[in-house]
Motif scaffolding. Structure first.
Motif, PDB file in Angstrom:
ATOM      1  N   ARG A  98       0.812  -1.222   0.000  1.00 21.42           N
ATOM      2  CA  ARG A  98       0.000   0.000   0.000  1.00 21.42           C
ATOM      3  C   ARG A  98       0.839   1.262   0.000  1.00 21.42           C
ATOM      4  NH1 ARG A  98      -3.424  -2.291   4.765  1.00 21.42           N
ATOM      5  NH2 ARG A  98      -1.582  -1.469   5.744  1.00 21.42           N
ATOM      6  N   ASP A  99       2.124   1.154   0.348  1.00 18.08           N
ATOM      7  CA  ASP A  99       2.987   2.338   0.377  1.00 18.08           C
ATOM      8  C   ASP A  99       3.254   2.816  -1.045  1.00 18.08           C
ATOM      9  OD1 ASP A  99       3.259   2.359   3.135  1.00 18.08           O
ATOM     10  OD2 ASP A  99       5.000   1.015   3.087  1.00 18.08           O
ATOM     11  N   PRO A 100       3.218   4.145  -1.256  1.00 11.47           N
ATOM     12  CA  PRO A 100       3.559   4.639  -2.588  1.00 11.47           C
ATOM     13  C   PRO A 100       5.047   4.409  -2.856  1.00 11.47           C
ATOM     14  CG  PRO A 100       3.294   6.462  -1.059  1.00 11.47           C
ATOM     15  CD  PRO A 100       2.903   5.211  -0.321  1.00 11.47           C
ATOM     16  N   PRO A 101       5.406   4.226  -4.122  1.00  8.64           N
ATOM     17  CA  PRO A 101       6.829   4.022  -4.422  1.00  8.64           C
ATOM     18  C   PRO A 101       7.620   5.298  -4.121  1.00  8.64           C
ATOM     19  CG  PRO A 101       5.593   4.316  -6.444  1.00  8.64           C
ATOM     20  CD  PRO A 101       4.597   4.248  -5.327  1.00  8.64           C
ATOM     21  N   PRO A 102       8.882   5.163  -3.780  1.00  6.91           N
ATOM     22  CA  PRO A 102       9.681   6.364  -3.524  1.00  6.91           C
ATOM     23  C   PRO A 102       9.788   7.193  -4.801  1.00  6.91           C
ATOM     24  CG  PRO A 102      11.038   4.379  -3.412  1.00  6.91           C
ATOM     25  CD  PRO A 102       9.642   3.937  -3.636  1.00  6.91           C
ATOM     26  N   ARG A 103       9.881   8.510  -4.656  1.00  9.98           N
ATOM     27  CA  ARG A 103      10.015   9.405  -5.811  1.00  9.98           C
ATOM     28  C   ARG A 103      11.440   9.928  -5.882  1.00  9.98           C
ATOM     29  NH1 ARG A 103       6.234  10.438  -8.982  1.00  9.98           N
ATOM     30  NH2 ARG A 103       7.061  12.443  -9.619  1.00  9.98           N
ATOM     31  N   VAL A 104      11.911  10.145  -7.102  1.00  7.64           N
ATOM     32  CA  VAL A 104      13.249  10.674  -7.337  1.00  7.64           C
ATOM     33  C   VAL A 104      13.108  11.940  -8.176  1.00  7.64           C
ATOM     34  CG1 VAL A 104      15.476  10.265  -8.432  1.00  7.64           C
ATOM     35  CG2 VAL A 104      14.297   8.394  -7.274  1.00  7.64           C
ATOM     36  N   LEU A 105      13.717  13.026  -7.720  1.00  2.00           N
ATOM     37  CA  LEU A 105      13.758  14.260  -8.490  1.00  2.00           C
ATOM     38  C   LEU A 105      15.217  14.543  -8.796  1.00  2.00           C
ATOM     39  CD1 LEU A 105      12.502  16.796  -9.726  1.00  2.00           C
ATOM     40  CD2 LEU A 105      12.728  17.880  -7.478  1.00  2.00           C
ATOM     41  N   LEU A 106      15.559  14.552 -10.074  1.00  2.00           N
ATOM     42  CA  LEU A 106      16.920  14.802 -10.516  1.00  2.00           C
ATOM     43  C   LEU A 106      16.989  16.233 -11.029  1.00  2.00           C
ATOM     44  CD1 LEU A 106      19.770  13.827 -11.219  1.00  2.00           C
ATOM     45  CD2 LEU A 106      18.846  12.983 -13.383  1.00  2.00           C
ATOM     46  N   GLY A 107      17.718  17.092 -10.331  1.00  2.00           N
ATOM     47  CA  GLY A 107      17.887  18.485 -10.745  1.00  2.00           C
ATOM     48  C   GLY A 107      19.166  18.633 -11.539  1.00  2.00           C
ATOM     49  N   VAL A 108      19.058  19.143 -12.752  1.00  2.00           N
ATOM     50  CA  VAL A 108      20.212  19.328 -13.636  1.00  2.00           C
ATOM     51  C   VAL A 108      20.507  20.816 -13.714  1.00  2.00           C
ATOM     52  CG1 VAL A 108      21.107  18.982 -15.966  1.00  2.00           C
ATOM     53  CG2 VAL A 108      19.524  17.305 -14.989  1.00  2.00           C
ATOM     54  N   MET A 109      21.689  21.237 -13.234  1.00  2.00           N
ATOM     55  CA  MET A 109      22.054  22.643 -13.336  1.00  2.00           C
ATOM     56  C   MET A 109      22.293  22.949 -14.805  1.00  2.00           C
ATOM     57  SD  MET A 109      24.351  23.535 -10.013  1.00  2.00           S
ATOM     58  CE  MET A 109      25.777  22.679 -10.588  1.00  2.00           C
ATOM     59  N   SER A 110      21.640  23.985 -15.297  1.00  2.00           N
ATOM     60  CA  SER A 110      21.691  24.287 -16.716  1.00  2.00           C
ATOM     61  C   SER A 110      22.065  25.742 -16.947  1.00  2.00           C
ATOM     62  CB  SER A 110      20.323  23.990 -17.347  1.00  2.00           C
ATOM     63  OG  SER A 110      20.348  24.218 -18.728  1.00  2.00           O
ATOM     64  N   ASN A 111      22.718  25.992 -18.063  1.00  2.00           N
ATOM     65  CA  ASN A 111      23.086  27.335 -18.472  1.00  2.00           C
ATOM     66  C   ASN A 111      21.889  27.950 -19.201  1.00  2.00           C
ATOM     67  OD1 ASN A 111      24.134  29.575 -19.923  1.00  2.00           O
ATOM     68  ND2 ASN A 111      26.174  28.672 -19.889  1.00  2.00           N
ATOM     69  N   PRO A 112      21.462  29.151 -18.815  1.00  2.00           N
ATOM     70  CA  PRO A 112      20.264  29.739 -19.433  1.00  2.00           C
ATOM     71  C   PRO A 112      20.336  29.881 -20.945  1.00  2.00           C
ATOM     72  CG  PRO A 112      20.978  31.055 -17.560  1.00  2.00           C
ATOM     73  CD  PRO A 112      22.018  30.001 -17.781  1.00  2.00           C
ATOM     74  N   VAL A 113      21.531  30.031 -21.488  1.00  2.00           N
ATOM     75  CA  VAL A 113      21.653  30.287 -22.929  1.00  2.00           C
ATOM     76  C   VAL A 113      22.041  29.039 -23.722  1.00  2.00           C
ATOM     77  CG1 VAL A 113      22.141  32.736 -22.610  1.00  2.00           C
ATOM     78  CG2 VAL A 113      24.022  31.121 -22.688  1.00  2.00           C
ATOM     79  N   LYS A 114      21.776  27.861 -23.198  1.00  2.00           N
ATOM     80  CA  LYS A 114      22.138  26.609 -23.876  1.00  2.00           C
ATOM     81  C   LYS A 114      20.913  25.716 -24.102  1.00  2.00           C
ATOM     82  CE  LYS A 114      26.649  27.247 -23.819  1.00  2.00           C
ATOM     83  NZ  LYS A 114      27.472  27.326 -24.977  1.00  2.00           N
ATOM     84  N   PRO A 115      19.949  26.137 -24.918  1.00  3.25           N
ATOM     85  CA  PRO A 115      18.768  25.300 -25.144  1.00  3.25           C
ATOM     86  C   PRO A 115      19.095  23.974 -25.823  1.00  3.25           C
ATOM     87  CG  PRO A 115      18.760  27.167 -26.648  1.00  3.25           C
ATOM     88  CD  PRO A 115      19.890  27.387 -25.676  1.00  3.25           C
ATOM     89  N   ALA A 116      20.136  23.946 -26.664  1.00  2.48           N
ATOM     90  CA  ALA A 116      20.499  22.691 -27.339  1.00  2.48           C
ATOM     91  C   ALA A 116      20.934  21.636 -26.326  1.00  2.48           C
ATOM     92  CB  ALA A 116      21.608  22.937 -28.367  1.00  2.48           C
ATOM     93  N   MET A 117      21.640  22.062 -25.291  1.00  2.00           N
ATOM     94  CA  MET A 117      22.058  21.118 -24.244  1.00  2.00           C
ATOM     95  C   MET A 117      20.839  20.572 -23.510  1.00  2.00           C
ATOM     96  SD  MET A 117      25.276  20.552 -24.059  1.00  2.00           S
ATOM     97  CE  MET A 117      26.060  20.433 -22.485  1.00  2.00           C
ATOM     98  N   ARG A 118      19.876  21.430 -23.214  1.00  3.09           N
ATOM     99  CA  ARG A 118      18.676  20.955 -22.533  1.00  3.09           C
ATOM    100  C   ARG A 118      17.904  19.986 -23.429  1.00  3.09           C
ATOM    101  NH1 ARG A 118      19.150  26.071 -20.714  1.00  3.09           N
ATOM    102  NH2 ARG A 118      17.707  26.971 -22.234  1.00  3.09           N
ATOM    103  N   ALA A 119      17.889  20.244 -24.739  1.00  2.00           N
ATOM    104  CA  ALA A 119      17.205  19.333 -25.667  1.00  2.00           C
ATOM    105  C   ALA A 119      17.863  17.958 -25.638  1.00  2.00           C
ATOM    106  CB  ALA A 119      17.219  19.907 -27.080  1.00  2.00           C
ATOM    107  N   GLN A 120      19.194  17.923 -25.625  1.00  2.00           N
ATOM    108  CA  GLN A 120      19.908  16.639 -25.538  1.00  2.00           C
ATOM    109  C   GLN A 120      19.600  15.945 -24.219  1.00  2.00           C
ATOM    110  OE1 GLN A 120      23.977  17.832 -26.035  1.00  2.00           O
ATOM    111  NE2 GLN A 120      23.959  17.418 -28.234  1.00  2.00           N
ATOM    112  N   GLN A 121      19.571  16.714 -23.149  1.00  2.00           N
ATOM    113  CA  GLN A 121      19.320  16.127 -21.840  1.00  2.00           C
ATOM    114  C   GLN A 121      17.872  15.662 -21.706  1.00  2.00           C
ATOM    115  OE1 GLN A 121      20.859  19.433 -19.606  1.00  2.00           O
ATOM    116  NE2 GLN A 121      22.887  18.532 -19.489  1.00  2.00           N
ATOM    117  N   ARG A 122      16.953  16.334 -22.379  1.00  2.00           N
ATOM    118  CA  ARG A 122      15.557  15.860 -22.373  1.00  2.00           C
ATOM    119  C   ARG A 122      15.465  14.506 -23.078  1.00  2.00           C
ATOM    120  NH1 ARG A 122      14.383  21.483 -23.369  1.00  2.00           N
ATOM    121  NH2 ARG A 122      13.466  22.307 -21.453  1.00  2.00           N
TER     122      ARG A 122
END
Length: 107
Positions: free
Chosen positions: A18-42
């Protein structure tokens, strides 16, 4: 000595069905002017889509060092990207600190 070692090891509590599964939140520090990097990471983060308990978010600072720099021209594009993907978190911290590369106070 083995008994002493085992005494220092933390154990997780037993989980029931009955316990919910544990949740994981992965925070990736990103450079505001690097959308291509975020696209790769997505694309990379897409490997976790099957796991409903894993979320990936990009972490960006809200201001720049010494508050004299204007936000980059890409700022409006970044806001549109956040609205589209809903995976960007802005935290109180400065971007572009001198002498530390792209590391920011968000770390």
């Amino acid at each position: 000595r083995a008994a002493d070692e085992s005494a220092r090891v933390a154990t997780l509590p037993e989980m029931s069905a009955r316990d919910p599964p544990p949740r994981v939140l992965l925070g990736v520090m990103s450079n505001p002017v690097k959308p291509a990097m975020r696209a790769q990471q997505r694309k990379w983060a897409g490997h976790f889509q099957h796991a409903a308990n894993v979320d990936v978010r990009f972490v960006l600072g809200t201001t720049f060092f010494n508050n004299t720099q204007r936000p980059p021209p890409e700022w409006d594009e970044l806001k549109a990207e956040e609205k589209e993907h809903k995976d960007i978190i802005f935290v109180e911290g400065r971007e572009k600190l001198p002498h530390v590369g792209v590391v920011t106070e968000k770390s």
